[in-house]
Scaffold this motif. Structure first.
Motif, PDB file in Angstrom:
ATOM      1  N   ALA A   1      18.722 -32.557 -25.630  1.00 19.20           N
ATOM      2  CA  ALA A   1      19.100 -33.799 -24.959  1.00 19.20           C
ATOM      3  C   ALA A   1      18.633 -35.013 -25.763  1.00 19.20           C
ATOM      4  O   ALA A   1      19.268 -36.059 -25.739  1.00 19.20           O
TER       5      ALA A   1
ATOM      6  N   ALA B   1      25.427 -30.415 -25.449  1.00 24.88           N
ATOM      7  CA  ALA B   1      26.171 -31.027 -26.547  1.00 24.88           C
ATOM      8  C   ALA B   1      26.905 -32.277 -26.094  1.00 24.88           C
ATOM      9  O   ALA B   1      27.090 -32.507 -24.900  1.00 24.88           O
ATOM     10  N   ASN B   2      27.342 -33.076 -27.054  1.00 25.28           N
ATOM     11  CA  ASN B   2      28.188 -34.218 -26.731  1.00 25.28           C
ATOM     12  C   ASN B   2      29.578 -33.757 -26.318  1.00 25.28           C
ATOM     13  O   ASN B   2      30.221 -34.363 -25.478  1.00 25.28           O
ATOM     14  N   ARG B   3      30.021 -32.682 -26.942  1.00 24.65           N
ATOM     15  CA  ARG B   3      31.322 -32.125 -26.606  1.00 24.65           C
ATOM     16  C   ARG B   3      31.183 -30.624 -26.440  1.00 24.65           C
ATOM     17  O   ARG B   3      30.530 -29.985 -27.264  1.00 24.65           O
TER      18      ARG B   3
ATOM     19  N   ARG C   1      22.738 -40.020 -28.452  1.00 28.56           N
ATOM     20  CA  ARG C   1      21.774 -39.508 -27.479  1.00 28.56           C
ATOM     21  C   ARG C   1      22.160 -39.959 -26.066  1.00 28.56           C
ATOM     22  O   ARG C   1      22.148 -39.177 -25.117  1.00 28.56           O
TER      23      ARG C   1
ATOM     24  N   ASP D   1      25.133 -40.881 -25.043  1.00 26.76           N
ATOM     25  CA  ASP D   1      26.393 -40.217 -24.688  1.00 26.76           C
ATOM     26  C   ASP D   1      26.118 -38.833 -24.105  1.00 26.76           C
ATOM     27  O   ASP D   1      26.675 -38.442 -23.075  1.00 26.76           O
ATOM     28  N   ARG D   2      25.239 -38.109 -24.747  1.00 22.11           N
ATOM     29  CA  ARG D   2      24.915 -36.760 -24.277  1.00 22.11           C
ATOM     30  C   ARG D   2      24.191 -36.829 -22.936  1.00 22.11           C
ATOM     31  O   ARG D   2      24.472 -36.063 -22.021  1.00 22.11           O
TER      32      ARG D   2
ATOM     33  N   ARG E   1      26.708 -37.561 -20.294  1.00 25.06           N
ATOM     34  CA  ARG E   1      27.614 -36.432 -20.059  1.00 25.06           C
ATOM     35  C   ARG E   1      27.015 -35.483 -19.028  1.00 25.06           C
ATOM     36  O   ARG E   1      27.704 -35.008 -18.131  1.00 25.06           O
TER      37      ARG E   1
END
Lengths: 320, 318
Positions: B183, B208-210, B300, B302-303, B306
C-alpha cells in the motif's frame, strides 16, 4: 558445453560429485605446469585452466580461488579500471606481535598494498565503483585499511551516483591483528552501505570462496543483490568452531553457496563464466535502463489529461 | 490433461493429428481437409465455451496445462534475472521473483509459481507459498520500490499454504505486512490474476493500482470447496457455491474489484499460451504507460483510494 543454455531454475544442493579419477602417475612434472583440482583430484594444465577456463576445473566445475588482479581482469572491461586509494597502508596500531613484519612480507609477496583493490571501472560499458578483495593477502581479512577503502568506495558511489560492485573473499573475517579496530570496520562499512541504500543507488555484492566472519557479517551481506560463485564457503563462524561448540559433525555442503541459496540468504549462484554478463545485466536493470522509464514517463505525462478519468485520483474541481 | 467437458474434442483432435501426420509422411497436400477439421474443432470449442458452467470455468482456471508464471515470463519479459530467497529462512519455490524488462522498460516481475505435472508441483508446492515466499516477494518489491521500478505481479494459487510450519513461521503476520508494504509503495503496481486468485495468498501480492484478470480466472475469499465445506458442511457441493460467491472475472468487474477482464484464446489460455501471453503483455503495457504519468506520491494515493472505496454497506444515520 551447455553453459550458455537457459540456466536451471533451481540450483541443487551439494557440490557436483567428482568423477572417479585415476590416481595420477608419478612423473617428473615441472613445477606449475599442472594444477591438481582439490575437488575432483584431476590434474589440469595450469595454462589451459587459467587462460581458457577462468580458473574453473573443466571436469567438475570447481572454482579455484583467484587473486584480485585476475578477478578485475575477468569482471571489468579491459583498460577501463582506475584504481583509487592505492596508497592506504596498514599502521600496526596495537604493535601486535610480528604483524608489521608480516604485512610487509605479504605486501612484497603479493605486490598488493592490502587485501582489497578499489576503483572505478566499466562492466560491459556500465560504469561502477568496484572493490575486489584478495584472499592471498592475510586471508582477505578486514583491518583498518580494508574497512577504510571499502567505505571510501561506497562513499564515492554515493557522491558520484554510480552503482557499487564488491567482490569479497574474506576468509579471515575481521583481522585479529588490529583487534577492536577491525571489529569497528564492520560497523563503518555497513553504515556506508546503508547510506547508499537510502539514496537508492544499487550495490551488488559477490561472494567468492571463502567469505566468512566479519566480512560476511558486514558490507558483503548488505548488497541489494547477493551473488555467490558455486561452492563458495560463506558464513559467520567457521565449521571447526561450530563443530567444537555443538559437538556434532556438520553435513556435507554446510555453509556452501548452494546451502545458503536454499536457505534464502542469496539471490543467485552464478558460474564464473557468466558472472560479468549477469552483473552487467543487473546494473542495467537497476540503474542504467531506467532511462527508458524516464522516457516513458515523459510520454505518459503528455497523454495525462486524456487519461485522468481512468485514474483513481479525484478530478480537479471545475475551473480550479 | 482433460476435463469431462473437453472430452468431445478428443476425437476431432486425434483425427486432425492423424491427417496432418499422414499428409506430411506421404507428402500429400491435404490443406483443405485440415482446414475443415480445424474449423469443426473451433466450432465445437465455441459451443463448449458458450455452455460452460461457472464451476467449469474454475476448472479451466486450475487446468494443469494452463500457462504458469514461467510460461508468461518467457513470453513477455526480456533479460529476466531471477532473484531467490527471503534473506531469513529459505528460498520458497512457490514464488518466482526477479527483475526484467517488458518492452524495454525495467520492471520487477513476481508471482505464484505452479507446475504442469506432479513433480513440478511438488517442487513449487502448487504455488502455495509459505511465509518465506511472501517475504521473498516483499523483498523484491521493496528493491523495485527503492529503484523506482514498476512492479508486475502474477496471481495464480489456491491460497497461502495452510500448513503447520507456515503457521509457526507467522503466515498471517507476513501476509499482513505485505499488504501494508504494498500500500505504501511509490511505483506503479499491476497485478494480473492469471489463474486462481486464492484469498490472502493472492492479495499478499495483489495490492495494486490496477488489477487485471483473465476471462476464465477467479479471485475469491476462499476456494469454492472450502466455502462449501464451511457453509454447507460439504466440500463436494462446491459447484453450487460458485455462483453464490461471485468470484468469476465478470462478477469481479461488475463489483469494481478488478479493472479489466482480459479475453482468453478460444477454449482457455492453455489452448494457445502465446496468444494469452500477447493479450497479457498488451494489457499490462497499456496500464503501465498510463500509470507512469503519475508521480510517486500520486501512485501511492491512487492505490490507497482504490482500496479505500471498497466495501458495500448502508448508513442508517442512527
Amino acid at each position: 558445453m551447455t553453459w550458455f543454455s537457459r540456466p536451471k531454475r533451481y540450483t541443487k544442493l551439494g557440490r557436483t560429485q567428482p568423477p572417479e579419477a585415476e590416481p595420477p602417475k608419478k612423473k617428473d612434472i615441472p613445477e606449475g605446469v599442472m594444477t591438481k583440482c582439490p575437488s575432483c583430484g584431476q590434474l589440469l594444465y595450469t595454462k589451459n585452466l587459467e587462460e581458457n577456463n577462468n580458473s574453473v576445473c573443466y571436469l567438475c566445475d570447481y572454482h579455484f580461488r583467484i587473486d584480485a588482479r585476475r578477478r578485475l581482469a575477468l569482471l571489468v572491461d579491459a583498460g577501463s579500471f582506475v584504481e583509487t586509494d592505492a596508497g592506504l597502508v596498514s599502521a600496526d596500531p596495537l604493535r601486535f606481535l610480528d604483524y608489521a613484519r608480516k604485512v610487509e612480507a605479504t605486501r612484497r609477496k603479493t605486490g598488493l598494498a592490502d587485501a582489497v583493490i578499489c576503483g572505478v571501472g566499466e562492466i560491459r560499458g556500465r560504469r561502477a565503483v568496484v572493490s575486489v578483495s584478495d584472499f592471498n593477502f592475510m586471508g582477505g581479512s578486514m583491518g583498518s585499511v580494508v574497512g577504510e577503502k571499502v567505505t571510501r568506495a561506497l562513499e564515492h558511489a554515493l557522491e558520484a551516483k554510480l552503482p557499487a560492485v564488491s567482490v569479497s573473499a574474506g576468509g579471515g573475517g575481521a583481522r585479529m591483528h588490529e583487534g577492536m579496530l577491525s571489529l569497528m570496520q564492520m560497523a563503518k562499512t555497513s553504515a556506508a552501505a546503508g547510506r547508499l541504500k537510502e539514496a537508492g543507488i544499487p550495490f551488488i555484492s559477490i561472494f567468492t570462496d571463502p567469505t566468512m566472519g566479519g566480512v560476511a557479517a558486514s558490507y558483503a551481506s548488505l548488497g541489494d543483490v547477493l551473488i555467490a560463485e558455486p561452492g563458495a564457503m560463506i558464513g559467520f563462524a567457521g565449521p571447526r568452531v561450530i563443530e567444537q561448540t555443538i559437538h556434532r559433525r556438520l553435513p556435507e555442503g554446510f555453509q556452501r553457496a548452494e546451502f545458503l541459496l536454499e536457505h534464502g540468504m542469496l539471490d543467485m549462484i552464478c558460474h564464473r563464466s557468466e558472472l560479468k554478463d549477469t552483473v552487467a545485466e543487473l546494473l542495467d536493470l537497476l540503474w542504467y535502463a531506467r532511462a527508458a522509464l524516464a522516457a516513458a514517463r515523459a510520454e505518459a505525462a503528455k497523454l495525462r489529461p486524456r487519461n485522468d478519468d481512468v485514474i483513481h485520483l479525484p478530478k480537479p474541481a471545475a475551473g480550479g | 490433461m482433460r476435463y469431462d467437458f473437453e472430452r468431445p474434442l478428443k476425437e476431432l483432435e486425434d483425427q486432425l493429428e492423424r491427417i496432418t501426420l499422414y499428409a506430411r509422411n506421404n507428402d500429400i497436400n491435404m490443406e483443405a481437409e485440415i482446414a475443415s477439421l480445424r474449423e469443426k474443432l473451433a466450432d465445437r470449442l465455441r459451443e463448449i465455451c458458450a455452455g460452460l458452467t461457472s464451476y467449469q470455468r474454475i476448472q479451466l482456471a486450475r487446468h494443469l496445462d494452463r500457462p504458469n508464471m514461467m510460461d508468461y515470463l518467457e513470453r513477455i519479459a526480456e533479460d529476466f534475472v531471477e532473484l531467490h530467497g527471503d534473506r531469513a529462512f529459505r528460498d520458497d519455490h512457490a514464488i518466482t521473483a526477479g527483475l526484467g524488462k517488458i518492452d524495454g522498460l525495467p520492471v520487477a516481475l513476481l508471482g505464484h509459481q505452479k507446475g504442469h505435472d506432479t513433480k513440478e508441483n511438488l517442487e513449487c508446492n502448487f504455488g502455495m507459498a509459505h511465509p518465506e515466499g511472501f517475504r521473498k516477494a516483499r523483498r523484491v518489491m521493496e528493491l523495485a520500490d527503492r529503484f523506482g521500478l514498476p512492479i508486475i505481479t502474477f496471481i495464480d494459487a489456491a491460497g497461502a499454504y495452510p500448513g503447520d510450519q507456515a503457521e509457526e513461521r507467522g503466515q498471517a503476520l507476513v501476509i499482513a505486512e505485505n499488504l501494508q508494504a504494498m500500500a505504501a509503495m511509490k511505483v506503479p503496481i499491476i497485478a494480473c490474476v492469471t489463474g486462481e486468485g486464492g484469498s490472502g495468498g493472492a492479495l499478499a501480492i495483489g495490492v495494486a493500482n490496477r488489477v487485471l484478470i483473465f476471462e476464465n480466472a477467479y479471485y475469491a475469499v476462499c476456494t469454492p470447496e472450502a466455502c462449501a465445506s464451511i457453509i454447507l458442511k460439504d466440500g463436494s457441493k462446491a459447484p453450487e457455491m460458485v455462483d453464490n460467491m461471485r468470484i468469476l472475472a465478470r462478477d469481479l468487474l461488475e463489483m469494481g474489484l478488478v479493472d479489466e477482464v482480459m479475453p482468453e484464446p478460444l477454449g482457455g489460455a492453455h489452448r494457445d499460451p502465446d496468444a494469452a501471453a500477447a493479450t497479457l503483455k498488451e494489457a499490462v503495457l497499456r496500464h503501465l504507460r498510463e500509470l507512469l504519468a503519475l508521480s510517486p506520491e500520486e501512485l501511492r494515493e491512487d492505490r490507497h483510494r482504490r482500496f479505500r472505496r471498497m466495501g458495500v454497506f448502508q448508513e442508517t444515520g442512527r
